[in-house]
Design a protein around this motif. Sequence first.
Motif, PDB file in Angstrom:
ATOM      1  N   LEU A  27       9.457 118.607  19.314  1.00  0.00           N
ATOM      2  CA  LEU A  27       9.534 119.913  18.686  1.00  0.00           C
ATOM      3  C   LEU A  27       9.864 119.760  17.206  1.00  0.00           C
ATOM      4  O   LEU A  27      10.613 118.877  16.810  1.00  0.00           O
ATOM      5  N   LYS A  28       9.336 120.676  16.401  1.00  0.00           N
ATOM      6  CA  LYS A  28       9.662 120.710  14.976  1.00  0.00           C
ATOM      7  C   LYS A  28      10.732 121.771  14.798  1.00  0.00           C
ATOM      8  O   LYS A  28      10.471 122.962  14.987  1.00  0.00           O
ATOM      9  N   ILE A  29      11.912 121.312  14.437  1.00  0.00           N
ATOM     10  CA  ILE A  29      13.072 122.207  14.386  1.00  0.00           C
ATOM     11  C   ILE A  29      13.665 122.265  12.983  1.00  0.00           C
ATOM     12  O   ILE A  29      13.717 121.276  12.268  1.00  0.00           O
ATOM     13  N   ALA A  30      14.113 123.459  12.609  1.00  0.00           N
ATOM     14  CA  ALA A  30      14.801 123.657  11.324  1.00  0.00           C
ATOM     15  C   ALA A  30      16.104 124.400  11.576  1.00  0.00           C
ATOM     16  O   ALA A  30      16.253 125.077  12.591  1.00  0.00           O
ATOM     17  N   THR A  31      17.028 124.231  10.654  1.00  0.00           N
ATOM     18  CA  THR A  31      18.291 124.969  10.736  1.00  0.00           C
ATOM     19  C   THR A  31      18.492 125.743   9.440  1.00  0.00           C
ATOM     20  O   THR A  31      17.935 125.405   8.393  1.00  0.00           O
ATOM     21  N   VAL A  32      19.302 126.796   9.535  1.00  0.00           N
ATOM     22  CA  VAL A  32      19.627 127.594   8.349  1.00  0.00           C
ATOM     23  C   VAL A  32      21.052 128.123   8.508  1.00  0.00           C
ATOM     24  O   VAL A  32      21.465 128.492   9.603  1.00  0.00           O
ATOM     25  N   ASP A  33      21.798 128.087   7.427  1.00  0.00           N
ATOM     26  CA  ASP A  33      23.155 128.648   7.429  1.00  0.00           C
ATOM     27  C   ASP A  33      23.038 130.115   7.012  1.00  0.00           C
ATOM     28  O   ASP A  33      23.023 130.433   5.824  1.00  0.00           O
ATOM     29  N   MET A  34      22.962 130.998   7.997  1.00  0.00           N
ATOM     30  CA  MET A  34      22.745 132.418   7.710  1.00  0.00           C
ATOM     31  C   MET A  34      23.898 133.034   6.926  1.00  0.00           C
ATOM     32  O   MET A  34      23.683 133.886   6.066  1.00  0.00           O
ATOM     33  N   GLN A  35      25.114 132.606   7.198  1.00  0.00           N
ATOM     34  CA  GLN A  35      26.243 133.154   6.461  1.00  0.00           C
ATOM     35  C   GLN A  35      26.176 132.784   4.988  1.00  0.00           C
ATOM     36  O   GLN A  35      26.434 133.601   4.108  1.00  0.00           O
ATOM     37  N   GLY A 161      26.299 129.821  13.381  1.00  0.00           N
ATOM     38  CA  GLY A 161      26.670 130.576  14.567  1.00  0.00           C
ATOM     39  C   GLY A 161      27.800 129.924  15.340  1.00  0.00           C
ATOM     40  O   GLY A 161      27.844 128.700  15.491  1.00  0.00           O
ATOM     41  N   LEU A 162      28.741 130.745  15.826  1.00  0.00           N
ATOM     42  CA  LEU A 162      29.887 130.245  16.577  1.00  0.00           C
ATOM     43  C   LEU A 162      29.877 130.801  17.991  1.00  0.00           C
ATOM     44  O   LEU A 162      29.415 131.914  18.235  1.00  0.00           O
ATOM     45  N   SER A 163      30.410 130.025  18.909  1.00  0.00           N
ATOM     46  CA  SER A 163      30.546 130.480  20.292  1.00  0.00           C
ATOM     47  C   SER A 163      31.749 131.399  20.398  1.00  0.00           C
ATOM     48  O   SER A 163      32.467 131.624  19.413  1.00  0.00           O
ATOM     49  N   THR A 164      31.996 131.922  21.599  1.00  0.00           N
ATOM     50  CA  THR A 164      33.140 132.818  21.793  1.00  0.00           C
ATOM     51  C   THR A 164      34.464 132.101  21.545  1.00  0.00           C
ATOM     52  O   THR A 164      35.474 132.736  21.251  1.00  0.00           O
ATOM     53  N   SER A 165      34.469 130.774  21.641  1.00  0.00           N
ATOM     54  CA  SER A 165      35.678 129.993  21.380  1.00  0.00           C
ATOM     55  C   SER A 165      35.744 129.543  19.924  1.00  0.00           C
ATOM     56  O   SER A 165      36.545 128.688  19.565  1.00  0.00           O
ATOM     57  N   GLN A 166      34.855 130.126  19.069  1.00  0.00           N
ATOM     58  CA  GLN A 166      34.827 129.828  17.629  1.00  0.00           C
ATOM     59  C   GLN A 166      34.455 128.379  17.320  1.00  0.00           C
ATOM     60  O   GLN A 166      34.868 127.816  16.306  1.00  0.00           O
ATOM     61  N   VAL A 167      33.661 127.779  18.217  1.00  0.00           N
ATOM     62  CA  VAL A 167      33.146 126.427  18.004  1.00  0.00           C
ATOM     63  C   VAL A 167      31.664 126.541  17.672  1.00  0.00           C
ATOM     64  O   VAL A 167      30.947 127.315  18.307  1.00  0.00           O
ATOM     65  N   PRO A 168      31.165 125.802  16.659  1.00  0.00           N
ATOM     66  CA  PRO A 168      29.744 125.889  16.306  1.00  0.00           C
ATOM     67  C   PRO A 168      28.847 125.600  17.504  1.00  0.00           C
ATOM     68  O   PRO A 168      29.122 124.702  18.308  1.00  0.00           O
ATOM     69  N   PHE A 169      27.761 126.378  17.648  1.00  0.00           N
ATOM     70  CA  PHE A 169      26.818 126.155  18.732  1.00  0.00           C
ATOM     71  C   PHE A 169      26.167 124.776  18.615  1.00  0.00           C
ATOM     72  O   PHE A 169      25.952 124.089  19.593  1.00  0.00           O
ATOM     73  N   PHE A 170      25.869 124.386  17.375  1.00  0.00           N
ATOM     74  CA  PHE A 170      25.162 123.129  17.156  1.00  0.00           C
ATOM     75  C   PHE A 170      26.065 122.134  16.434  1.00  0.00           C
ATOM     76  O   PHE A 170      26.265 122.213  15.225  1.00  0.00           O
ATOM     77  N   LEU A 171      26.620 121.197  17.191  1.00  0.00           N
ATOM     78  CA  LEU A 171      27.451 120.154  16.604  1.00  0.00           C
ATOM     79  C   LEU A 171      26.584 119.033  16.053  1.00  0.00           C
ATOM     80  O   LEU A 171      26.983 118.324  15.135  1.00  0.00           O
ATOM     81  N   TYR A 172      25.382 118.903  16.603  1.00  0.00           N
ATOM     82  CA  TYR A 172      24.465 117.867  16.136  1.00  0.00           C
ATOM     83  C   TYR A 172      23.047 118.271  16.521  1.00  0.00           C
ATOM     84  O   TYR A 172      22.793 118.714  17.644  1.00  0.00           O
ATOM     85  N   THR A 173      22.119 118.151  15.567  1.00  0.00           N
ATOM     86  CA  THR A 173      20.709 118.446  15.829  1.00  0.00           C
ATOM     87  C   THR A 173      19.854 117.325  15.238  1.00  0.00           C
ATOM     88  O   THR A 173      19.808 117.149  14.022  1.00  0.00           O
ATOM     89  N   LYS A 174      19.193 116.574  16.078  1.00  0.00           N
ATOM     90  CA  LYS A 174      18.405 115.439  15.631  1.00  0.00           C
ATOM     91  C   LYS A 174      17.106 115.886  14.963  1.00  0.00           C
ATOM     92  O   LYS A 174      16.423 116.789  15.447  1.00  0.00           O
ATOM     93  N   ASP A 175      16.805 115.265  13.820  1.00  0.00           N
ATOM     94  CA  ASP A 175      15.522 115.475  13.111  1.00  0.00           C
ATOM     95  C   ASP A 175      15.298 116.948  12.726  1.00  0.00           C
ATOM     96  O   ASP A 175      14.148 117.400  12.632  1.00  0.00           O
ATOM     97  N   ALA A 176      16.357 117.696  12.500  1.00  0.00           N
ATOM     98  CA  ALA A 176      16.197 119.092  12.092  1.00  0.00           C
ATOM     99  C   ALA A 176      16.240 119.191  10.564  1.00  0.00           C
ATOM    100  O   ALA A 176      17.031 118.523   9.908  1.00  0.00           O
ATOM    101  N   THR A 177      15.380 120.031  10.019  1.00  0.00           N
ATOM    102  CA  THR A 177      15.322 120.244   8.576  1.00  0.00           C
ATOM    103  C   THR A 177      16.155 121.469   8.198  1.00  0.00           C
ATOM    104  O   THR A 177      15.962 122.540   8.762  1.00  0.00           O
ATOM    105  N   ASP A 178      17.068 121.293   7.254  1.00  0.00           N
ATOM    106  CA  ASP A 178      17.894 122.416   6.795  1.00  0.00           C
ATOM    107  C   ASP A 178      17.133 123.157   5.690  1.00  0.00           C
ATOM    108  O   ASP A 178      16.878 122.597   4.625  1.00  0.00           O
ATOM    109  N   ILE A 179      16.773 124.414   5.950  1.00  0.00           N
ATOM    110  CA  ILE A 179      15.981 125.184   4.980  1.00  0.00           C
ATOM    111  C   ILE A 179      16.833 126.207   4.219  1.00  0.00           C
ATOM    112  O   ILE A 179      16.295 127.091   3.562  1.00  0.00           O
TER     113      ILE A 179
END
Length: 206
Positions: A27-35, A161-179
Amino acid sequence: MTIIRRISALVAAVALCATAAAQEGKLKIATVDMQQVFKEYHRTNEAQKEINVERLRIQKDNNDRLATIRELDTQLQTMRKQLEDPTIAQSKKESLSIEWGVKQQEGTALDRERREYLQRRTETLNQKMVQRMKGILEEIRKLVEEKAKAEDYDYVFDKSGLSTSQVPFFLYTKDATDITAVLLKELNKDAPAESAPSPEETPAGE
């Protein structure tokens, strides 16, 4: 912000589907810091400045009304002292008593009107703020979608994005591009110089 957290919850649901799909192929995956994108977008800063100006205007109006009420209260205190003065004639006290009662009712009505005004204007401003922020977030979301289609990404995840316990959903994402930086550059390409966000003007989290 609460709005961003809601979007993050949807992102988390999509992430579960993506995990299953990843088993079937690359899969071709990207991440973005919406905040970060939201806070550093010049239109967010401009909207916050307008809201702050309106908030100050409401506060000034409230302070003016309070000044009038306090002046009236001072008059009432002076009149009460006169009513308690044994050297003042009874006829004079009777007229003062009537006047005191009228002014007291006037003060009560003015304070009730002030409180209602403050509540009404504050609620209207809050609703306006929510609508403005929703519009900005929708604009950002559309740009993310356009970028994803143009670059042929299978998924774009919000890494803030944070879970209900205030922990990031994605602690690690392999080969993801930050846009994130790419999106900010596109969003702020026409920003006026005075719209650069400053720490004290960045919207606080709800």
